[in-house]
Design an enzyme around this catalytic site. Structure first.
Site, mmCIF file in Angstrom:
data_model
loop_
_atom_site.group_PDB
_atom_site.id
_atom_site.type_symbol
_atom_site.label_atom_id
_atom_site.label_comp_id
_atom_site.label_asym_id
_atom_site.label_seq_id
_atom_site.Cartn_x
_atom_site.Cartn_y
_atom_site.Cartn_z
ATOM 1 N N ASN A 11 0.863 -1.190 0.000
ATOM 2 C CA ASN A 11 0.000 0.000 0.000
ATOM 3 C C ASN A 11 0.898 1.237 0.000
ATOM 4 O O ASN A 11 1.487 1.576 1.011
ATOM 5 C CB ASN A 11 -0.895 -0.019 1.250
ATOM 6 C CG ASN A 11 -1.699 1.256 1.400
ATOM 7 O OD1 ASN A 11 -1.842 2.035 0.448
ATOM 8 N ND2 ASN A 11 -2.236 1.480 2.593
ATOM 9 N N LYS A 13 0.038 4.257 -0.251
ATOM 10 C CA LYS A 13 -0.627 5.446 0.318
ATOM 11 C C LYS A 13 -0.405 6.643 -0.634
ATOM 12 O O LYS A 13 -0.365 6.449 -1.842
ATOM 13 C CB LYS A 13 -0.121 5.726 1.726
ATOM 14 C CG LYS A 13 -0.108 4.475 2.599
ATOM 15 C CD LYS A 13 0.065 4.773 4.049
ATOM 16 C CE LYS A 13 0.227 3.471 4.800
ATOM 17 N NZ LYS A 13 0.038 3.614 6.223
ATOM 18 N N HIS A 103 -9.481 0.861 4.768
ATOM 19 C CA HIS A 103 -8.186 1.053 5.435
ATOM 20 C C HIS A 103 -8.404 1.984 6.632
ATOM 21 O O HIS A 103 -9.229 2.895 6.581
ATOM 22 C CB HIS A 103 -7.168 1.656 4.457
ATOM 23 C CG HIS A 103 -5.792 1.676 5.024
ATOM 24 N ND1 HIS A 103 -5.363 2.665 5.875
ATOM 25 C CD2 HIS A 103 -4.751 0.806 4.903
ATOM 26 C CE1 HIS A 103 -4.109 2.403 6.247
ATOM 27 N NE2 HIS A 103 -3.719 1.275 5.662
ATOM 28 N N GLU A 173 -5.342 -5.427 10.314
ATOM 29 C CA GLU A 173 -4.346 -4.384 10.545
ATOM 30 C C GLU A 173 -4.647 -3.673 11.860
ATOM 31 O O GLU A 173 -5.491 -2.745 11.887
ATOM 32 C CB GLU A 173 -4.398 -3.351 9.416
ATOM 33 C CG GLU A 173 -4.046 -3.926 8.062
ATOM 34 C CD GLU A 173 -3.405 -2.856 7.186
ATOM 35 O OE1 GLU A 173 -2.260 -3.061 6.792
ATOM 36 O OE2 GLU A 173 -4.042 -1.815 6.941
ATOM 37 N N GLY A 179 2.451 1.921 10.792
ATOM 38 C CA GLY A 179 3.408 3.025 10.692
ATOM 39 C C GLY A 179 4.105 3.367 11.996
ATOM 40 O O GLY A 179 4.736 4.421 12.097
#
Ligand code: PEP
Length: 261
Positions: A11, A13, A103, A173, A179
């Site tokens: 991903n 982003k 997400h 997730e 992150g």
């Protein structure tokens, strides 16, 4: 027993413009070719920003790359007066296979509820895109309800939009792991993945539960991917930050070399 092909998904982003996307995809393909990576045993997909998808399509098709791609979101609508929205029909026209739905950054910054997520799953299926449905708990949820309760309740609503023979992927997730560099332990991730598979079984039956891939996402790196991939209910990873770093992502894709399967 159904053989679930592992999926390593990147991903991106809001990173890489279309020129950077072309360069990254080309270099990734060369790196994997030089390493004699066997693409038949693991599926790889990238999720670029919308403005890159046409460029990724061109390079993938021109060079016949063993790489799938998808969008990071889609509209619940297919066309009309919805300024700034992107239709699943347009994404499908670019030969994309997948679309990320729900997400945590969409849920958090764009107020996407479980009901919106379900509507987006319907829009994806209507346009023959495979939804990669993201679920997971915040730190607050974790402290109040434990690791699997929120993910399972989000999944239950999503499953209301799915049928047993639909092709879909679930990504667990934990929001606190995204992150942050604080990945869930492989045991905790496995336990939640197992609960999610049982949730699919309760809603859609054993066959759907057995064939559906459940990914783990949250600070996956080259040095922890093997531990996740050894778990029986984890079928791959959704990778954020590390999917932007060529050698790191290439190493994650080649996890079989480090776990010796
Ligand atoms: C993500 O954004 O889906 C993600 C898992 O990010 P990271 O790998 O950077 O934690």
């Amino acid at each position: 027993m159904v053989d679930r092909k592992p999926l390593i998904a990147g991903n991106w982003k809001m990173n890489f413009n279309h020129l950077e996307a072309i360069s990254f995809v080309q270099k990734l393909a060369w790196t994997l070719r030089d390493a004699k990576h066997d693409g038949s045993t693991v599926e790889v997909a990238v999720f670029p920003p919308y403005t890159d998808i046409r460029s990724v399509q061109t390079i993938v098709q021109a060079d016949s790359l063993d790489l799938e791609y998808g969008a990071q979101d889609l509209s619940v609508h297919d066309s009309g007066a919805f300024t700034g929205e992107i239709s699943g029909a347009f994404i499908k026209t670019l030969d994309a296979k997948y679309v990320l739905i729900g997400h945590s950054e969409r849920r958090q910054y764009h107020a996407e509820t479980d009901e919106v997520v379900a509507e987006k799953i319907t829009a994806a299926l209507r346009n023959k895109l495979v939804p990669v449905v993201c679920v997971g708990e915040t730190l607050e949820d974790l402290e109040q309800h434990g690791p699997s309760a929120v993910a399972a309740s989000q999944l239950k609503v999503a499953l209301g939009a799915l049928k047993a023979d639909d092709d879909f992927v679930i990504a667990y997730e934990p929001v606190w792991a995204i992150g942050t560099g604080k990945a869930a332990s492989e045991t905790d991730a496995q336990n939640v993945a197992k609960v999610l598979r049982e949730t699919i079984k309760d809603a859609l039956g054993a066959e759907a539960a057995e064939k559906t891939r459940v990914l783990y996402g949250g600070s996956v790196k080259a040095n922890n991917i093997a531990a996740y991939m050894r778990q029986p209910d984890i079928d791959g990873a959704l990778v954020g930050g590390a999917s932007l770093v060529l050698d790191e992502f290439a190493s994650i894709i080649q996890y079989q070399k480090h776990i010796g399967v």
